[in-house]
Design an enzyme around this catalytic site. Sequence first.
Site, PDB file in Angstrom:
ATOM      1  N   ASP A  55       0.947  -5.905  -3.958  1.00 10.35           N
ATOM      2  CA  ASP A  55       0.698  -5.844  -5.401  1.00 10.35           C
ATOM      3  C   ASP A  55      -0.291  -4.723  -5.738  1.00 10.35           C
ATOM      4  O   ASP A  55      -1.346  -4.607  -5.116  1.00 10.35           O
ATOM      5  CB  ASP A  55       0.108  -7.173  -5.898  1.00 10.35           C
TER       6      ASP A  55
ATOM      7  N   ASP B   2      11.281 -12.893  -6.020  1.00  9.47           N
ATOM      8  CA  ASP B   2      10.047 -12.724  -5.247  1.00  9.47           C
ATOM      9  C   ASP B   2      10.179 -13.314  -3.838  1.00  9.47           C
ATOM     10  O   ASP B   2      11.209 -13.889  -3.478  1.00  9.47           O
ATOM     11  CB  ASP B   2       8.881 -13.353  -6.024  1.00  9.47           C
TER      12      ASP B   2
HETATM   13  C1  GLA Z   1       3.760 -11.644  -6.509  1.00 12.87           C
HETATM   14  C2  GLA Z   1       4.387 -10.371  -7.065  1.00 12.87           C
HETATM   15  C3  GLA Z   1       3.741 -10.029  -8.386  1.00 12.87           C
HETATM   16  C4  GLA Z   1       3.937 -11.175  -9.338  1.00 12.87           C
HETATM   17  C5  GLA Z   1       3.342 -12.433  -8.748  1.00 12.87           C
HETATM   18  C6  GLA Z   1       3.643 -13.632  -9.598  1.00 12.87           C
HETATM   19  O1  GLA Z   1       2.432 -11.452  -6.168  1.00 12.87           O
HETATM   20  O2  GLA Z   1       4.251  -9.308  -6.176  1.00 12.87           O
HETATM   21  O3  GLA Z   1       4.296  -8.835  -8.908  1.00 12.87           O
HETATM   22  O4  GLA Z   1       5.309 -11.340  -9.562  1.00 12.87           O
HETATM   23  O5  GLA Z   1       3.870 -12.682  -7.449  1.00 12.87           O
HETATM   24  O6  GLA Z   1       3.187 -14.810  -9.052  1.00 12.87           O
END
Ligand code: GLA
Length: 602
Positions: free
Chosen positions: A268, A202
Amino acid sequence: MRTLPRPITRLFAARPITARLLTAGLLAAGSLAVPAASGAALAAGAPAGHGLARTPPMGFNDWNAFGCNVSASLVEQTALAMHTNGMQAAGYDYVNIDDCWMAGRDIPRTDPTRATAGRDADGHLVADPVYFPPSAPGRNDGIKVVADYVHALGLKLGIYQDTGRTTCQGLAGTYQGPSGATYDAIDAGDFASWGVDYVKDDWCNVPLSDVPGATRDDKANYLYTQMSQALQATGRHIVFEAATLGDPGLSTYTWAPSISNLWRTTTDISPSFSSMLNNFTVNSALAQYAGPGHWNDPDMLEIGTGGFSTLAAAAPAGTTTVLVASTSRAIVGGVIRIGTAAAGDLESAVVTSVGTAGAAGTGITVATPLTHDHPAGEQVNKDGMTLAEEQTEFTLWAQEAAPLIAGTDVVNLAPQDLAMYLNPEAVAIDQDPLGVQATVLSNADSHWVLVRPLANGDKSVVLFNAGSTPWSGASLPLDSLGLDASQRYTARDVWAHTDGTVTGALEVASVPAHGSVMVRVSSAADQLADQLALVGHVDGGSFAAQLRAAIRALDKGRTREACGALDGYVHHVRAQSGKKLRTELAAQLIANARRIEGLLGC
Ligand code: GLA
């Protein structure tokens, strides 16, 4: 007599088995040897990751449905459900753990030890012993325990880490500092030793000013390259995702294809049509960067995802009104699930109206009466998209060769939603070995047309109506789709599972608001070649000889001769039905041949 546009040599090249033939379920019974798909594409330009993810990864990720409530038992129960509900057989093989698996998740955000609890004194990552119990007290093998379980089912395990000092949830990240020092080698080694098969890396809490590189892209490339190389150095085959979150300050697609198997192109996703549309739109502009081993990821599938709630009052069998503690995310035309698989009373129904929450509220009304009695307090899950919108997400993701990662509660999945995940014809388009993401032919007035070439010469065509009124009378001239307008084609509706014949233009009577139509368009020549791939080895190749004669004749424009060869082939197949060929297979082969004869006007 016409001459076919493509040279005959192409028809004899090694070809994968097509969706159309696979969906007939003929190969599973195994009476035929299936020629292996060509591995030639592994050569030039193969990215990091051992030539992995030659088709987009498929599987599950816990984050969108469960957030930080991940645990070994959730992951294992999900893996078992995938093993038994048809998903594994359909190709969903990665079971991915997201954020919050590390020690420290119950420590408050304000406490600095939350960020460090996930590493031991030697710098190794530590799984949370409460949620991922080790095999024996004091060991740090909670993830390995889950990996062993998942592997025993024939599935693979994914895990989550972050390039920053901490993950998006404030737990131990890979960045160590100063000046770009990282824990990548240790973390990759831990993942490999635990048996991890997929890493999502991430992009939160990165101290950019401390990272080497002139630009934001340089810095991101620098960090993700560390993990890419560290994973490769382990020698384990681990799919690697550069999950840069669609950071608008980055052009991840410019550097990620050479160091990762996939990268996030968007922010997201959430379970709503508008979020899905946004991610689709962003991803659509990046088709040129995707290909075998390196994919655009517009984030997870939200089919079956929405809001969890509980019954505010008992819901007896026969009722169509369900009183819930919260109506949030419920949507007319979406599915709600009531009860659980564990309690044996899981059922689903389509929402017809959304009222107010609470035992004294008006609740959610459903189209069909419940069949079970449900006690107050039971789990309810409200899908955030209508069934049409969910089907659209699957269609668009498949058309864009996106990873098919279910971000939903797979254990308690509604049958309507499971059926979408399992549609073998749509899955086959996503997984087509040519690996070309669809390009946008047009998108005027919220009416999208996307075209994707497939490995066997077919084209997948999607009409998506992003507008809020039906799209009527769509007509796409065959030459606009890159097809020979003088030929007849079969148009296979991938969701209705019906075939039609197309001449001149692909006509679609109506695409509902937020709905889509996915059609696989194939020529007689391509269907003959598919048929050849299926029977090439049977009976010393005698079926193949007849098909080759038909293909040769067709290539020379001698349609009548091709028809004659096909007719002889049909007689031969019929004579061998129940002998050299299983009856079911023979019937399917004859039906395919008849369809080709229809296209040729035999
Ligand atoms: C980010 C990612 C999500 C998830 C969250 C977890 O927002 O884009 O898909 O992995 O972190 O904290």
